[in-house]
Design a protein around this motif. Structure first.
Motif, PDB file in Angstrom:
ATOM      1  N   THR A   1      11.311 -23.312  -8.770  1.00  0.00           N
ATOM      2  CA  THR A   1      11.308 -23.393  -7.305  1.00  0.00           C
ATOM      3  C   THR A   1      10.884 -22.075  -6.658  1.00  0.00           C
ATOM      4  N   GLY A   2      10.705 -21.027  -7.461  1.00  0.00           N
ATOM      5  CA  GLY A   2      10.265 -19.730  -6.942  1.00  0.00           C
ATOM      6  C   GLY A   2       8.800 -19.756  -6.538  1.00  0.00           C
ATOM      7  N   SER A   3       8.384 -18.732  -5.855  1.00  0.00           N
ATOM      8  CA  SER A   3       7.020 -18.633  -5.359  1.00  0.00           C
ATOM      9  C   SER A   3       6.109 -17.984  -6.403  1.00  0.00           C
ATOM     10  N   ILE A   4       5.174 -18.764  -6.910  1.00  0.00           N
ATOM     11  CA  ILE A   4       4.216 -18.230  -7.882  1.00  0.00           C
ATOM     12  C   ILE A   4       3.372 -17.149  -7.231  1.00  0.00           C
ATOM     13  N   LYS A   5       2.906 -17.424  -6.029  1.00  0.00           N
ATOM     14  CA  LYS A   5       2.076 -16.462  -5.308  1.00  0.00           C
ATOM     15  C   LYS A   5       2.838 -15.155  -5.076  1.00  0.00           C
ATOM     16  N   GLY A   6       4.092 -15.257  -4.695  1.00  0.00           N
ATOM     17  CA  GLY A   6       4.909 -14.066  -4.448  1.00  0.00           C
ATOM     18  C   GLY A   6       5.180 -13.264  -5.706  1.00  0.00           C
ATOM     19  N   MET A   7       5.477 -13.949  -6.813  1.00  0.00           N
ATOM     20  CA  MET A   7       5.753 -13.249  -8.060  1.00  0.00           C
ATOM     21  C   MET A   7       4.501 -12.530  -8.570  1.00  0.00           C
ATOM     22  N   LYS A   8       3.338 -13.171  -8.413  1.00  0.00           N
ATOM     23  CA  LYS A   8       2.096 -12.516  -8.823  1.00  0.00           C
ATOM     24  C   LYS A   8       1.823 -11.299  -7.953  1.00  0.00           C
ATOM     25  N   LYS A   9       2.049 -11.440  -6.670  1.00  0.00           N
ATOM     26  CA  LYS A   9       1.755 -10.361  -5.738  1.00  0.00           C
ATOM     27  C   LYS A   9       2.712  -9.173  -5.920  1.00  0.00           C
ATOM     28  N   LEU A  10       3.994  -9.451  -6.071  1.00  0.00           N
ATOM     29  CA  LEU A  10       4.992  -8.385  -6.105  1.00  0.00           C
ATOM     30  C   LEU A  10       5.276  -7.807  -7.492  1.00  0.00           C
ATOM     31  N   TYR A  11       5.179  -8.626  -8.537  1.00  0.00           N
ATOM     32  CA  TYR A  11       5.656  -8.169  -9.836  1.00  0.00           C
ATOM     33  C   TYR A  11       4.638  -8.235 -10.965  1.00  0.00           C
ATOM     34  N   TYR A  12       3.943  -9.356 -11.126  1.00  0.00           N
ATOM     35  CA  TYR A  12       3.155  -9.569 -12.328  1.00  0.00           C
ATOM     36  C   TYR A  12       1.683  -9.202 -12.214  1.00  0.00           C
TER      37      TYR A  12
END
Length: 64
Positions: free
Chosen positions: A25-36
């Motif tokens: 349910t997390g944001s794929i776009k957000g995780m890519k942008k902020l962390y990965y």
């Protein structure tokens, strides 16, 4: 934003639990942008999405 899928049985076989992950349910776009990073390789297995960038052969084994 391509995320491939893998069954739970396949995930256990390759040891996917050792990779960084977040809930589906997390944001794929957000995780890519902020962390990965934008070029990370993500695989969904069960209820979690794993970052398998360090072992691209796992990403290649997963299905679309």
């Amino acid at each position: 934003m391509r995320v491939k899928r893998m069954t739970v049985a396949e995930g256990k076989r390759v040891g996917i639990g050792r990779f960084p992950n977040f809930h589906k349910t997390g944001s794929i776009k957000g995780m890519k942008k902020l962390y990965y990073g934008a070029e990370c390789l993500l695989v969904r297995c069960g209820s979690y999405i794993y970052n398998v960038t360090t072992e691209p052969q796992i990403y290649n084994q997963a299905t679309i």
